[in-house]
Design a protein around this motif. Sequence first.
Motif, PDB file in Angstrom:
ATOM      1  N   SER A 297      38.696 -32.694 -18.757  1.00 25.35           N
ATOM      2  CA  SER A 297      38.476 -32.519 -20.200  1.00 25.35           C
ATOM      3  C   SER A 297      39.680 -31.887 -20.889  1.00 25.35           C
ATOM      4  O   SER A 297      39.798 -31.956 -22.116  1.00 25.35           O
ATOM      5  CB  SER A 297      37.241 -31.654 -20.440  1.00 25.35           C
TER       6      SER A 297
ATOM      7  N   VAL B  18      42.884 -32.695 -20.263  1.00 24.10           N
ATOM      8  CA  VAL B  18      44.021 -33.618 -20.350  1.00 24.10           C
ATOM      9  C   VAL B  18      44.196 -34.075 -21.795  1.00 24.10           C
ATOM     10  O   VAL B  18      43.219 -34.421 -22.478  1.00 24.10           O
ATOM     11  CB  VAL B  18      43.810 -34.833 -19.426  1.00 24.10           C
ATOM     12  N   GLY B  19      45.431 -34.091 -22.273  1.00 24.17           N
ATOM     13  CA  GLY B  19      45.706 -34.563 -23.631  1.00 24.17           C
ATOM     14  C   GLY B  19      46.212 -33.444 -24.520  1.00 24.17           C
ATOM     15  O   GLY B  19      46.701 -32.412 -24.052  1.00 24.17           O
ATOM     16  N   SER B  20      46.094 -33.642 -25.813  1.00 16.04           N
ATOM     17  CA  SER B  20      46.598 -32.671 -26.788  1.00 16.04           C
ATOM     18  C   SER B  20      45.678 -31.462 -26.872  1.00 16.04           C
ATOM     19  O   SER B  20      44.451 -31.605 -26.883  1.00 16.04           O
ATOM     20  CB  SER B  20      46.728 -33.321 -28.170  1.00 16.04           C
ATOM     21  N   ASP B  21      46.279 -30.293 -26.940  1.00 19.07           N
ATOM     22  CA  ASP B  21      45.523 -29.062 -27.120  1.00 19.07           C
ATOM     23  C   ASP B  21      44.817 -29.094 -28.477  1.00 19.07           C
ATOM     24  O   ASP B  21      45.428 -29.407 -29.498  1.00 19.07           O
ATOM     25  CB  ASP B  21      46.470 -27.866 -27.045  1.00 19.07           C
ATOM     26  N   SER B  22      43.522 -28.767 -28.482  1.00 15.06           N
ATOM     27  CA  SER B  22      42.735 -28.865 -29.719  1.00 15.06           C
ATOM     28  C   SER B  22      43.145 -27.844 -30.758  1.00 15.06           C
ATOM     29  O   SER B  22      42.844 -28.011 -31.943  1.00 15.06           O
ATOM     30  CB  SER B  22      41.250 -28.686 -29.395  1.00 15.06           C
TER      31      SER B  22
ATOM     32  N   ASP C  76      50.825 -30.984 -25.704  1.00 12.91           N
ATOM     33  CA  ASP C  76      50.325 -31.867 -24.647  1.00 12.91           C
ATOM     34  C   ASP C  76      50.109 -31.077 -23.360  1.00 12.91           C
ATOM     35  O   ASP C  76      50.917 -30.205 -22.994  1.00 12.91           O
ATOM     36  CB  ASP C  76      51.318 -33.003 -24.385  1.00 12.91           C
TER      37      ASP C  76
ATOM     38  N   THR D 127      49.822 -34.215 -19.164  1.00 14.22           N
ATOM     39  CA  THR D 127      50.175 -35.594 -19.495  1.00 14.22           C
ATOM     40  C   THR D 127      51.351 -36.093 -18.664  1.00 14.22           C
ATOM     41  O   THR D 127      51.595 -37.304 -18.624  1.00 14.22           O
ATOM     42  CB  THR D 127      50.533 -35.722 -20.988  1.00 14.22           C
TER      43      THR D 127
ATOM     44  N   SER E  97      48.327 -38.617 -23.941  1.00 16.06           N
ATOM     45  CA  SER E  97      48.242 -37.587 -24.977  1.00 16.06           C
ATOM     46  C   SER E  97      46.904 -37.598 -25.700  1.00 16.06           C
ATOM     47  O   SER E  97      46.484 -36.590 -26.264  1.00 16.06           O
ATOM     48  CB  SER E  97      49.380 -37.770 -25.994  1.00 16.06           C
ATOM     49  N   SER E  98      46.224 -38.738 -25.669  1.00 16.45           N
ATOM     50  CA  SER E  98      44.900 -38.807 -26.305  1.00 16.45           C
ATOM     51  C   SER E  98      43.794 -38.296 -25.401  1.00 16.45           C
ATOM     52  O   SER E  98      42.634 -38.202 -25.818  1.00 16.45           O
ATOM     53  CB  SER E  98      44.588 -40.243 -26.734  1.00 16.45           C
ATOM     54  N   GLY E  99      44.127 -37.985 -24.143  1.00 11.34           N
ATOM     55  CA  GLY E  99      43.141 -37.399 -23.234  1.00 11.34           C
ATOM     56  C   GLY E  99      42.217 -38.429 -22.613  1.00 11.34           C
ATOM     57  O   GLY E  99      42.344 -39.640 -22.817  1.00 11.34           O
TER      58      GLY E  99
END
Length: 506
Positions: A177, A179-183, A188, A191, A198-200
């Motif tokens: 969960s 993986v990807g960009s930090d909310s 990133d 990745t 990057s979109s997770g």
Amino acid sequence: MDVILAAVGDAVAWKVLIAIVVGTWAGIIIGGLPGLGSVVGLTIFLPFTFGMDTIMSMALLIGVYCGSVYGGSITAILINTPGTPQSAATTFDGYPMTQQGRVDEALGWATFASFFGGVLSCVLLIFCAPQLARFAVNFGSIEVFALVCLAMLCIVGVSQGSVLKGLLCGMMGFVFSMVGSDSITGADRFTFGSYALSSGFDLIPVVVGTFALSEVFVRLADRDDKAANIPEASLRFPHPREILRRLIELIRGSFIGSFIGALPGTGAATSAFISYAVAQKLSPRRSRLGKGEPDGIIASESSNNAVTGSSFIPTLALGIPGDVVTAMMMGAMVIHGITPGVRLMVDQAQTVYALFVVLIIVNVAMLVLSKPSIGLFRYLFKLPRGYVMAGIVMFCFIGAVSVRGNPLDAVVAALTGMLAYALRCGGYPLAPLVIGMVLGPQLESSLRRGLLIERGDFLGFFTHSGIATTLFALIGVFLTWTLWSSLARWRAGLACRRDLSHSINR
């Protein structure tokens, strides 16, 4: 009273009733197809509503929404493949009941619990929407963090045989969960320099791979195993005596779903896991959960279907969508002239009450259409098993890719399926992996926002508010109860072995 009567008249118009039947039946079929779900169903049907009036268009979309949440339980029970992420918890007891030859009982409980939870949430929506909306506003990041921690406790319950293996799978899902960009910062993570990552990882490809594709691999590996045959589906509603016997479980799951659905940013999958975790502690038949116990199906299905009604509380009363599905519903409302917010009940009261009536009728239609829908799946599963498996794989990949249109999701589903198959061969439970994936983003984001609120003082979480203190106290009680029960079982086993060795020595 005149407004309510006019709203009922709007909701029972023949065009609206046709829209309800079409939407509900289509939703059940879409929800039952592995990898598809509420979002895909609403995306397909939203363009068809542009030429309809407000009530008819919303009736069609509400039917698709409620029907798809229920439809996911059908394949979850039949082939251990949740059609939607909301039904992932249904596999814990639904599929074991199918393996025991109780598929008709499992489908009957899933259908009735879905109907019960949906209707009860509609009643609460009608009478308690303003009060629940005001209470839901009190749930900030710290309160949501405590609530998600409470839901995480069900990892222990579903990790039968080895809690350590279950915790490892839960941590694996949590890492997926992330993986990807930090909310929060947008940076990133995990990745490895790949723009595609990057979109997770989306939840649907992971769920599809974990349950559906791994199940296909298991069936292909066990060609001659009778237990691997796809069952012939039928439905038998529970006897009234059985309903009365489990009425507390039905009410508890429905209230949990209604409460969770009223909180912005949660959703039906979270609600199902929380309800299942509570059932593990409070059900009088909790020792049989995970082994084919109807209480597990009741906890999951009554809760996730109760969300369908209560999720409209923050959407209608506050203009805050609770998840992706209600965000799409909110967009459809705006398109058709309904403006969610604090003045909605004042400015468009007749339309709101009509939607409430439509929600109740949709749940009745779902109950009526359940038998012919399951009959359709029974016809599909009578086809040669190779064709059925090929169809499941095809829909898995279509469903995995269709949500975001990202080809990477097909790769994620395939790799997750192979990983899940290896985990099953090693005796690792798969449910904790999905639980970690579902609850991980909410756990992380609420924790970090809470730390910002408390200026880095984690101990401040426990005294932040009365709600947070109560939830953390419940977590402490559940953990103490679990540890005490485990210690008691260990002592009993030790005493049994000691008695056995004494009798052998004699």
